[in-house]
Structure formats: C-alpha cells, structure tokens
Write a protein that holds these residues in place. Structure first.
Motif, PDB file in Angstrom:
ATOM      1  N   PRO A  83       0.822  -1.215   0.000  1.00 53.07           N
ATOM      2  CA  PRO A  83       0.000   0.000   0.000  1.00 53.07           C
ATOM      3  C   PRO A  83       0.853   1.260   0.000  1.00 53.07           C
ATOM      4  O   PRO A  83       2.004   1.253   0.449  1.00 53.07           O
ATOM      5  CB  PRO A  83      -0.810  -0.125   1.300  1.00 53.07           C
ATOM      6  N   VAL A  84       0.278   2.346  -0.504  1.00 50.56           N
ATOM      7  CA  VAL A  84       0.976   3.634  -0.514  1.00 50.56           C
ATOM      8  C   VAL A  84       0.576   4.511   0.664  1.00 50.56           C
ATOM      9  O   VAL A  84       1.235   5.518   0.946  1.00 50.56           O
ATOM     10  CB  VAL A  84       0.754   4.388  -1.842  1.00 50.56           C
ATOM     11  N   LEU A  85      -0.499   4.146   1.358  1.00 54.39           N
ATOM     12  CA  LEU A  85      -0.900   4.844   2.577  1.00 54.39           C
ATOM     13  C   LEU A  85      -1.672   3.846   3.432  1.00 54.39           C
ATOM     14  O   LEU A  85      -2.633   3.230   2.962  1.00 54.39           O
ATOM     15  CB  LEU A  85      -1.774   6.067   2.263  1.00 54.39           C
ATOM     16  N   ALA A  86      -1.249   3.679   4.691  1.00 49.88           N
ATOM     17  CA  ALA A  86      -1.831   2.658   5.559  1.00 49.88           C
ATOM     18  C   ALA A  86      -1.866   3.163   6.993  1.00 49.88           C
ATOM     19  O   ALA A  86      -1.270   4.186   7.335  1.00 49.88           O
ATOM     20  CB  ALA A  86      -1.020   1.364   5.458  1.00 49.88           C
ATOM     21  N   SER A  87      -2.568   2.429   7.861  1.00 50.66           N
ATOM     22  CA  SER A  87      -2.648   2.787   9.274  1.00 50.66           C
ATOM     23  C   SER A  87      -1.254   2.962   9.866  1.00 50.66           C
ATOM     24  O   SER A  87      -0.316   2.253   9.505  1.00 50.66           O
ATOM     25  CB  SER A  87      -3.390   1.687  10.045  1.00 50.66           C
ATOM     26  N   ASP A  88      -1.149   3.919  10.787  1.00 51.06           N
ATOM     27  CA  ASP A  88       0.135   4.177  11.426  1.00 51.06           C
ATOM     28  C   ASP A  88      -0.105   4.498  12.895  1.00 51.06           C
ATOM     29  O   ASP A  88      -0.636   5.560  13.229  1.00 51.06           O
ATOM     30  CB  ASP A  88       0.856   5.330  10.731  1.00 51.06           C
ATOM     31  N   GLY A  89       0.266   3.561  13.760  1.00 52.62           N
ATOM     32  CA  GLY A  89       0.067   3.770  15.185  1.00 52.62           C
ATOM     33  C   GLY A  89       0.889   4.905  15.748  1.00 52.62           C
ATOM     34  O   GLY A  89       0.509   5.527  16.744  1.00 52.62           O
ATOM     35  N   ARG A  90       2.041   5.215  15.124  1.00 57.02           N
ATOM     36  CA  ARG A  90       2.874   6.308  15.617  1.00 57.02           C
ATOM     37  C   ARG A  90       2.180   7.651  15.454  1.00 57.02           C
ATOM     38  O   ARG A  90       2.302   8.535  16.310  1.00 57.02           O
ATOM     39  CB  ARG A  90       4.215   6.321  14.885  1.00 57.02           C
ATOM     40  N   THR A  91       1.470   7.814  14.344  1.00 55.37           N
ATOM     41  CA  THR A  91       0.814   9.097  14.085  1.00 55.37           C
ATOM     42  C   THR A  91      -0.644   9.104  14.530  1.00 55.37           C
ATOM     43  O   THR A  91      -1.315  10.125  14.412  1.00 55.37           O
ATOM     44  CB  THR A  91       0.896   9.449  12.590  1.00 55.37           C
ATOM     45  N   GLY A  92      -1.143   7.952  15.005  1.00 54.81           N
ATOM     46  CA  GLY A  92      -2.492   7.884  15.541  1.00 54.81           C
ATOM     47  C   GLY A  92      -3.585   7.934  14.493  1.00 54.81           C
ATOM     48  O   GLY A  92      -4.684   8.436  14.767  1.00 54.81           O
ATOM     49  N   GLN A  93      -3.316   7.375  13.306  1.00 48.26           N
ATOM     50  CA  GLN A  93      -4.294   7.389  12.227  1.00 48.26           C
ATOM     51  C   GLN A  93      -4.544   5.947  11.765  1.00 48.26           C
ATOM     52  O   GLN A  93      -3.601   5.219  11.480  1.00 48.26           O
ATOM     53  CB  GLN A  93      -3.818   8.240  11.053  1.00 48.26           C
ATOM     54  N   TRP A  94      -5.840   5.594  11.649  1.00 51.91           N
ATOM     55  CA  TRP A  94      -6.202   4.211  11.355  1.00 51.91           C
ATOM     56  C   TRP A  94      -7.197   4.154  10.194  1.00 51.91           C
ATOM     57  O   TRP A  94      -8.163   4.912  10.144  1.00 51.91           O
ATOM     58  CB  TRP A  94      -6.814   3.560  12.599  1.00 51.91           C
ATOM     59  N   GLY A  95      -6.932   3.238   9.277  1.00 53.03           N
ATOM     60  CA  GLY A  95      -7.829   3.012   8.152  1.00 53.03           C
ATOM     61  C   GLY A  95      -7.900   4.124   7.138  1.00 53.03           C
ATOM     62  O   GLY A  95      -8.999   4.482   6.689  1.00 53.03           O
ATOM     63  N   PRO A  96      -6.762   4.708   6.724  1.00 50.49           N
ATOM     64  CA  PRO A  96      -6.838   5.760   5.706  1.00 50.49           C
ATOM     65  C   PRO A  96      -7.350   5.179   4.387  1.00 50.49           C
ATOM     66  O   PRO A  96      -6.934   4.111   3.967  1.00 50.49           O
ATOM     67  CB  PRO A  96      -5.386   6.237   5.589  1.00 50.49           C
ATOM     68  N   GLY A  97      -8.256   5.913   3.750  1.00 49.93           N
ATOM     69  CA  GLY A  97      -8.786   5.375   2.498  1.00 49.93           C
ATOM     70  C   GLY A  97      -9.762   6.292   1.822  1.00 49.93           C
ATOM     71  O   GLY A  97     -10.037   7.404   2.254  1.00 49.93           O
ATOM     72  N   HIS A  98     -10.290   5.769   0.716  1.00 50.57           N
ATOM     73  CA  HIS A  98     -11.234   6.423  -0.189  1.00 50.57           C
ATOM     74  C   HIS A  98     -10.833   7.882  -0.426  1.00 50.57           C
ATOM     75  O   HIS A  98     -11.480   8.825   0.027  1.00 50.57           O
ATOM     76  CB  HIS A  98     -12.665   6.354   0.312  1.00 50.57           C
ATOM     77  N   ASN A  99      -9.782   8.033  -1.193  1.00 48.12           N
ATOM     78  CA  ASN A  99      -9.181   9.353  -1.370  1.00 48.12           C
ATOM     79  C   ASN A  99      -9.615  10.037  -2.658  1.00 48.12           C
ATOM     80  O   ASN A  99     -10.192   9.428  -3.561  1.00 48.12           O
ATOM     81  CB  ASN A  99      -7.657   9.234  -1.365  1.00 48.12           C
ATOM     82  N   SER A 100      -9.309  11.316  -2.734  1.00 44.22           N
ATOM     83  CA  SER A 100      -9.371  12.088  -3.970  1.00 44.22           C
ATOM     84  C   SER A 100      -8.135  12.984  -3.977  1.00 44.22           C
ATOM     85  O   SER A 100      -7.349  12.981  -3.032  1.00 44.22           O
ATOM     86  CB  SER A 100     -10.659  12.920  -4.044  1.00 44.22           C
TER      87      SER A 100
END
Length: 462
Positions: free
Chosen positions: A252-269
C-alpha cells in the motif's frame, strides 16, 4: 487546533505555502474536493446517517473546515436511491455540475448502484439538481464509487463492483456524464494479503495523471483499521482499456500508522492547494478497532476528512508518506543552496539528502516553541513527541525528556532567511547568533557571520 506562532527578532515574511490543520471535517467519510475555475473549492462526502448529499465551498482548503454546509439532495422514501447514500463526488463537465454517488433501494438497502445528479447552476450549492438516474447501461450487481477523468481527450468512468467474492475496479469510456460505452474493462482485483483483510476489496478509485503515467489509487480490505490505499499505474500512451496496460504496486501507498495515531486511511481524492502543491484528500479514524469483537465499522460515524501534501519521487511516482498526525500541516525544509536536498533524520541524526523516499523522515510540524511560545519548535511527523534539537552543536531528532535544557535546545527563532528573506533561518534560542546549517551533508548549530555561509543556513519551507 492550529498553533499561532509569533516570530522572534526580525519578522520572517509570510510563508507562501498553504497551511491547513487536520482533521478538516469530523464525521465526513469518502471525501471529494474539486477545485473549480471560479476560485472555490467544493467539498462533499458521506454523512454517517447515509441519507443525504451535502456540499460546502470555500476559497481555501482550510476554509472548508468552517464553511456553511448545504444539503443539496435527500434520499427517496421508497424505491431506488432510498438507502445507503455513499461516496458522492462533484465534477464540472461541459458547463454543468455532476454528482456521482452510490445508493441502495429503500426496500433492499444492499441493492447498491451508482447514480448521477446534474445541475446547470453557477453555484452548485444553490441547485436545482436533476436526477439523471442510474449510470447507463445499468449495472446488475452491487456497484459503487464511480469517478470520472479525462485523458488524451477521452473521458473515462471508473468504479468498483462486486463479482463473486471480490470487489473489483472497472473502467469504461463515457459517452455523456451518465452513459458509458462498450464492455467495462476489469483493471484490478484484490490479490495481495493487505487487500483481503476482513473482505476482498478494491474500491474507491481516484486518478492522478503526471510524468507520462496515469496513476489510479484505490482502497482495499475492510473499512476498519485494515483499510489502506493502493496504486495502479499505466503508461500515458497505453490503451487504458487493456488490462495489460496496468500494473499494481505490491504494497500500500498509505496505511494505518500507530505512531501518528491514524487508522484506516482510504477512499481518497486529489486536489491542488492554493500555493500549487499537490494534496491528497482521504478519511481515517484516530483510534484502532478490529472486526471480530462486535464492532461494525459501517455503524461507526467517526471517519474524518483529512488533507495532506504529497510529493514526487525521483522516478516520477507519487510519494504519500504516512497519514500525518492531527494538527498543523507538516513542512519540509529544503536547502537554499542545494534545492534538491531536504532535512531528514536517519538514526535520529539530522542530515541533508536528495530523494527522501521515506517521506515522513523529512516532514516536521512547526509548533509553538517548547521553551518560549513566541518562538518555534519542529516536531517529527513519524515520531510525534520527538523534536529537532541541537546537542554538542550537532542537530538531532530526539524525544522530549521534559527537561529545561531539552526545551531550550529544541526552541528556535524563526528568522527571515539569511541568504533570501523569502525563506527561513533557524536561530538557537539558548545560543543567540548561532543557526542551524548544513556542512558535509550533516546539520550543525554554528555561527554564520560570514555572508559566504548564509546560504547553508537558509531553507525553503515546502
């Protein structure tokens, strides 16, 4: 909340780069932002009630956060377009506005298909909107996430559709905004392990055309913390309707990252900021939950719209980095005298390097100074709580230990660039007259009284 940072000493000129703060909008999923020629950004997204389409506009990306939101259409009480109003996108085609969205039937909420609205209004928030109905020829199975783009004079439609146990991505030529021609081409199906967590999914296509290639991002797996963004690539001169023209990146080119506190990135424009920089728009949650413990992500309203810059690798491919922490926009510091090189940390030593493929190593949040809120500190993007600091006149990225010495070492006056007042220089708070500068590829804190050295202590903020 964004930090308002005062300047120490001579005021640095206003930074040209657009500034924004994440999240842009709470409880707005599947976000789509369109920048129009009228000077406005138009923003629409899925609302957690799944019952209406909303729209807002502003002259800046950050302005969308507080812009009034207008309901421009509501679901039907019976029949088609009566349930699960998902993933609206707004496009301007041949002088008219179009919104693509997915909807189920009121009596069969999972009979989801793509539909189109049309408006000839100058301001699409005013409407009225005409229902053009389901995309034609009508799809016979679960279909959603339609998007459109133009390449080499031809307009295309891309969307996701279930076939068997998979959600795949299809592509076709558009005859008009609600009608496609020919047999749709299957260009992507979930095959990698990261695309099949919870469900076997490829969905949410978005297109970016640059550097002689057509890039198509998509989202994969269940819509919990497993959700991630992948990348397809085709040569700009290839036949996009030939499946062989497309290659899929294995990771993947963008995925969940526990260090930055972001989960389930998706459905982008994608969009472009006011300063011309490239921006990815997507949703994520700021907590991690998993399927299998009674948690249904479709009933969780807390996907949030987020925006962040992305950059380009030396090979011409996009680099999205990691989903950045909530808060102020991260920046990169580019050397004035070596404009292809950026500050980055490697094993926590700060150095100057070109083509930083591990993008987050070179991204920093400018925050209020740890020792003096009228100055600034630079916080690592992929190591929140770690700051740029000098130690024995070497520059490192280290964890804030709470000591007075650390706070002072990590606090700088933001000055007009010594070699170029449109850029910035960083003066030590506890060693006045000494600046962050590069020498031999590494970063040091040193006096730069000689004008010949000013360039090495001057940086552009990208």
């Amino acid at each position: 909340m964004a930090v308002s940072v005062a300047l120490v000493g001579p005021a640095a000129p206003a930074r040209a780069a657009a500034v924004f703060t994440n999240p842009l909008a709470e409880q707005r999923a599947d976000p789509h932002i369109y920048r129009h020629t009228d000077g406005y950004y138009y923003f629409t997204a899925t609302v957690p009630e799944y019952d209406r389409i909303v729209l807002r506009r502003a002259t800046t990306l950050q302005g969308l956060a507080t812009a009034p939101e207008q309901v421009i259409w509501r679901r039907h009480s019976t029949g088609e377009m009566g349930a699960h109003i998902w993933a609206p996108e707004i496009h301007f085609i041949d002088g008219r506005w179009y919104i693509y969205f997915a909807a189920g039937r009121a009596e069969d909420v999972w009979a989801i298909r793509p539909y189109v609205l049309e408006s000839s209004a100058a301001n699409p928030l005013d409407g009225p909107w005409v229902e053009r109905g389901q995309l034609q020829p009508a799809r016979s199975s679960f279909s959603l996430d339609a998007t459109t783009f133009v390449h080499n004079g031809q307009r295309y439609l891309a969307w996701a559709e279930y076939a068997g146990s998979n959600s795949n991505i299809y592509l076709a030529r558009l005859v008009n905004p609600w009608t496609y021609a020919g047999t749709p081409t299957l260009i992507a199906t979930p095959t990698y392990a990261w695309e099949t967590r919870g469900y076997r999914v490829n969905e949410g296509p978005a297109v970016l055309i640059r550097n002689g290639r057509v890039f198509l991002t998509y989202s994969a797996s269940a819509t919990d913390a497993s959700y991630a963004i992948g990348l397809l690539t085709a040569a700009a001169g290839s036949d996009l309707l030939n499946p062989a023209s497309w290659s899929k990146r294995a990771t993947p080119v963008l995925a969940s990252d526990g260090r930055t506190g972001q989960w389930g990135p998706g459905h982008n424009s994608f969009t472009v900021a006011e300063d011309g920089s490239d921006v990815i728009v997507y949703h994520s949650r700021n907590y991690e939950r998993y399927l299998g413990n009674g948690y249904d992500p479709l009933t969780d309203p807390n996907r949030r719209t987020r925006i962040q810059r992305f950059y380009w690798n030396a090979d011409g491919t996009p680099n999205f980095g990691v989903p950045v922490p909530d808060g102020a926009t991260p920046v990169r510091l580019r050397a004035h005298d070596l404009p292809d090189r950026y500050l980055r940390h490697w094993e926590f030593r700060v150095r100057l390097e070109p083509d930083v493929t591990n993008l987050a190593d070179s991204q920093f949040r400018i925050v209020a100074g740890l020792a003096d809120p009228s100055a600034i500190s630079l916080e690592s993007t992929n190591y929140p709580g770690y700051y740029l600091r000098h130690r024995d006149h070497q520059v490192w990225v280290e964890r804030n230990d709470g000591s007075n010495l650390f706070r002072q070492d990590a606090t700088f006056g933001r000055r007009a660039g010594l070699a170029d007042p449109a850029k910035v220089s960083l003066e030590s708070m506890n060693f006045p007259g000494q600046y962050v500068r590069h020498r031999g590829g590494l970063l040091y804190l040193e006096a730069v009284a000689d004008p010949a050295g000013w360039a090495s202590a001057t940086f552009a903020l990208d």
